[in-house]
Design a protein around this motif. Structure first.
Motif, PDB file in Angstrom:
ATOM      1  N   TRP A 597     -14.145 -27.945  -4.931  1.00 49.22           N
ATOM      2  CA  TRP A 597     -14.085 -27.541  -3.766  1.00 49.22           C
ATOM      3  C   TRP A 597     -13.323 -28.445  -2.687  1.00 49.22           C
ATOM      4  CZ3 TRP A 597     -15.666 -22.905  -2.590  1.00 49.22           C
ATOM      5  CH2 TRP A 597     -16.356 -22.063  -3.556  1.00 49.22           C
ATOM      6  N   PHE A 598     -13.325 -29.880  -3.566  1.00 50.16           N
ATOM      7  CA  PHE A 598     -12.703 -30.907  -2.678  1.00 50.16           C
ATOM      8  C   PHE A 598     -11.230 -30.978  -3.114  1.00 50.16           C
ATOM      9  CE2 PHE A 598     -17.167 -31.869  -3.601  1.00 50.16           C
ATOM     10  CZ  PHE A 598     -17.649 -32.134  -2.187  1.00 50.16           C
ATOM     11  N   THR A 599     -10.775 -30.020  -3.810  1.00 51.95           N
ATOM     12  CA  THR A 599      -9.126 -30.329  -4.167  1.00 51.95           C
ATOM     13  C   THR A 599      -8.464 -29.563  -2.717  1.00 51.95           C
ATOM     14  OG1 THR A 599      -9.951 -29.845  -6.386  1.00 51.95           O
ATOM     15  CG2 THR A 599      -7.381 -29.489  -5.648  1.00 51.95           C
ATOM     16  N   PRO A 600      -7.692 -30.551  -2.345  1.00 56.46           N
ATOM     17  CA  PRO A 600      -6.758 -30.201  -0.978  1.00 56.46           C
ATOM     18  C   PRO A 600      -5.757 -29.087  -1.448  1.00 56.46           C
ATOM     19  CG  PRO A 600      -6.054 -32.338  -1.991  1.00 56.46           C
ATOM     20  CD  PRO A 600      -7.106 -32.121  -2.821  1.00 56.46           C
ATOM     21  N   PRO A 601      -5.273 -27.993  -0.434  1.00 57.73           N
ATOM     22  CA  PRO A 601      -4.615 -27.086  -0.814  1.00 57.73           C
ATOM     23  C   PRO A 601      -3.019 -27.615  -0.909  1.00 57.73           C
ATOM     24  CG  PRO A 601      -4.989 -27.118   1.413  1.00 57.73           C
ATOM     25  CD  PRO A 601      -6.130 -28.097   0.737  1.00 57.73           C
ATOM     26  N   PRO A 602      -2.407 -26.888  -1.848  1.00 60.39           N
ATOM     27  CA  PRO A 602      -0.859 -27.563  -1.926  1.00 60.39           C
ATOM     28  C   PRO A 602      -0.328 -27.347  -0.586  1.00 60.39           C
ATOM     29  CG  PRO A 602      -1.183 -25.137  -2.687  1.00 60.39           C
ATOM     30  CD  PRO A 602      -2.569 -25.725  -2.403  1.00 60.39           C
ATOM     31  N   VAL A 603       0.786 -28.466  -0.607  1.00 58.33           N
ATOM     32  CA  VAL A 603       1.558 -28.592   0.500  1.00 58.33           C
ATOM     33  C   VAL A 603       2.778 -27.447   0.499  1.00 58.33           C
ATOM     34  CG1 VAL A 603       2.837 -30.219   2.033  1.00 58.33           C
ATOM     35  CG2 VAL A 603       0.786 -30.786   0.933  1.00 58.33           C
ATOM     36  N   LEU A 604       3.042 -26.900   1.344  1.00 58.63           N
ATOM     37  CA  LEU A 604       3.927 -25.906   1.239  1.00 58.63           C
ATOM     38  C   LEU A 604       5.321 -26.458   1.876  1.00 58.63           C
ATOM     39  CD1 LEU A 604       2.220 -22.493   2.449  1.00 58.63           C
ATOM     40  CD2 LEU A 604       2.954 -23.555  -0.037  1.00 58.63           C
TER      41      LEU A 604
END
Length: 604
Positions: A597-604
């Motif tokens: 749940w704490f994994t940040p979303p990928p940067v596009l």
């Protein structure tokens, strides 16, 4: 009290996995070791179970701590976990699960693998997953290299000791003009040698709480020698008159407890027909496969099996349950357990009983299996009998009949292999049966000292982190209860599943007899004990295999050994290290790098 409550589930998984690993060690490694004693008829399977229960447990508790520490700390560099105690706990938990998974598969398929290989491969897999091949694993002599070297050296050293022992026994005792007399004279020297080996394991290795290994050499050497002299003295006082009354006087009325009469047996009169009676000494010949097969398949048993094969698996029962005919009731559900157990109990070639006890007659039922009356039938008449059969059938298995089972072609090959081996006086073989029991116990003790670490070493690391929340150190002690926990699992594994490995070893490798078995176990026990004293986790599987091969070659004919079976054993060894490493390494890598749940979303 534990401080890492957030990871109680990891400790629980480690406990379960360590017990399964210990179970596999008993069913695989210990069964491999005791296959020699059981195959030569020196011990029955139940007697082997009792000997293992005592010796494996004592070996694990008294002298198992140092090897457990070696296998825990010297395989991978603990720095790969970056000082994170929780990650180290996860890594060792994955190593335990990897070991348990491969050992369970190998034992179920009768693959005689090395549990040392299994645990080392699992820990290596975790190290590679954590930091790659260059940083995670200690490949040098202080780590994996010494273990690899021991795998190559142990079979050769054990084979050398075993060959020397058997050749001395063969030319000095077995082929002498009066082998019984020479055997009785030399027996105390054998007892002295085995007593010294066992004493060296106890005193030099020492219990961690007693620090016996810190005693000076001037104290250790006399203690070892004097204890060996004491063992030989006990043998002269109690064993010698007992066995003399059996093999020379032919007193078939003697029971095992008469041995405690000691010197009084010298004056005990034998029965009047003892001169011609052949009941005092068991028949240790195991090469007649047709005779063994007939013993394992009496007419009554075959009749019962044929009857059970032709009648519906539901059988005739009283009360409201009726006999179900598959032809009349196509919707009936035959018990799947019946098919599974039929495959276990029957030889795959000719369909006869092969030494396994007859499985229960499971009942069939009508309608939906979830109906209450069907649930009762499944539980009462199928599930409970199946569970009891699985727990108790191992101790009721005729190991010799299982080893002699097979197609006519297979039995002919085994008989030809056994015919190459020389037969010796049955009375002299009886002398060595007692010695083999002692060497079997020595082997079992040293095995408990060495291989118990394969299950409890990683568990000790997990327990240390769980109970202290600290990063594991090289000097972390292994609690006695963990060693006892592993010892209990080993004993249960041997009793319940040990028959699987014994069925493909022993007399299927080469002909076994007490004199040969004694030499095999004595050579292997010396190797394993010395390795335990050095803190080196050698493979007892490879030690006993090397000793078996060396003794068989002492016949002077390469046809005295089952080389095809040796190839199967070697193939099992080759598979062990990479597969165990893949299971534990992949599991560790997947869990450690899984998104949360704490994994940040990928940067596009």
């Amino acid at each position: 009290m534990p401080k890492y409550h957030d990871f109680d589930y990891l400790f629980a998984f480690s406990m379960i996995g360590a017990f399964v690993t210990s179970w596999g060690i008993g069913a695989n490694d210990v069964a491999n070791s005791f296959a020699t004693s059981v195959s030569s008829k020196s011990l029955t399977f139940r007697q082997a179970m009792l000997a293992a229960a005592v010796c494996e447990f004592l070996g694990a508790v008294l002298v198992g701590a140092r090897v457990a520490s070696t296998i825990k700390n010297d395989i991978i560099d603990l720095d790969v976990f970056n000082g994170n105690a929780a990650v180290a706990m996860l890594g060792f938990t994955c190593a335990i699960i990897g070991s348990a998974s491969w050992l369970t598969f190998a034992t179920r398929n009768a693959m005689p693998v090395s549990t040392t290989h299994t645990t080392v491969g699992s820990v290596i897999g975790v190290g590679i997953a954590a930091a790659g091949t260059g940083a995670g694993v200690q490949w040098g002599w202080d780590g994996v290299a010494s273990i690899f070297a021991s795998w190559a050296i142990a079979p050769c050293v054990a084979g050398g000791f075993a060959a020397i022992t058997f050749l001395f026994t063969k030319f000095v005792v077995l082929r002498s003009k009066n082998p019984v007399k020479i055997g009785l004279i030399t027996a105390p020297f054998y007892f002295f040698a085995v007593g010294c080996i066992l004493t060296a394991a106890v005193i030099v290795k020492g219990s961690p709480s007693l620090n016996l290994d810190d005693l000076p050499d001037t104290t250790l050497a006399p203690a070892i020698i004097l204890t060996g002299v004491g063992v030989a003295g006990i043998a002269i006082t109690f064993w010698l008159p007992y066995v003399y009354s059996k093999v020379v006087k032919g007193d078939y009325t003697l029971k095992w407890y008469h041995m405690f009469m000691g010197p009084l047996l010298w004056r005990r009169a034998a029965p009047a027909d003892a001169v011609t009676a052949d009941m005092a000494v068991p028949d240790y010949r195991v090469h007649d496969f047709d005779h063994l097969k007939e013993q394992a398949n009496p007419v009554a048993d075959r009749t019962d099996v044929e009857a059970s094969a032709t009648e519906p698996s539901g059988n005739s029962v009283s009360g409201s349950e009726k006999e179900i005919s598959p032809a009349d009731e196509p919707a009936a559900h035959p018990s799947q357990l019946a098919k599974v157990e039929a495959d276990l109990a029957r030889d795959s070639n000719d369909g006869v009983i092969s030494g396994r006890p007859t499985p229960p007659k499971y009942r069939t039922f009508d309608g939906n299996p979830l109906e209450p009356w069907n649930l009762y039938t499944i539980f009462r008449y199928n599930a409970l009998p199946w569970l009891w059969y699985q727990l108790s059938a191992g101790l009721r298995t005729d190991i010799h009949a299982v080893q002699a089972a097979g197609s006519a072609k297979e039995q002919l090959k085994l008989k030809q292999m056994h015919d190459v081996a020389e037969q010796y006086d049955n009375k002299v073989e009886h002398l060595f049966s007692f010695m083999q029991v002692m060497t079997a116990c020595t082997m079992s003790f040293s095995h408990g000292a060495g291989d118990v670490s394969n299950s409890v070493g990683p568990l000790a690391a997990v327990y240390y982190v769980w109970s202290t929340s600290l990063f594991p150190s090289d000097k972390a002690d292994v609690p006695v209860w963990i060693l006892a926990f592993g010892g209990i699992g080993i004993v249960l594994g041997l009793g319940i599943q040990g028959w699987r490995l014994m069925s493909v070893l022993g007399n299927r490798l080469t002909m076994h007899s007490p004199s040969r078995g004694f030499s095999m176990e004595f050579g292997a026990s010396i190797t394993v004990v010395v390795a335990a004293l050095l803190g080196l986790p050698v493979s007892s599987t490879q030690s006993i295999t090397g000793a078996t091969l060396a003794v068989s070659l002492c016949e002077g004919n390469i046809r005295s050994f089952n080389w095809r079976m040796l190839g199967w054993i070697f193939f099992s060894w080759v598979l062990t290290l990479p597969i165990a490493g893949l299971i534990s390494g992949c599991l560790f890598a997947i869990i450690l790098n899984a998104p949360s749940w704490f994994t940040p979303p990928p940067v596009l």
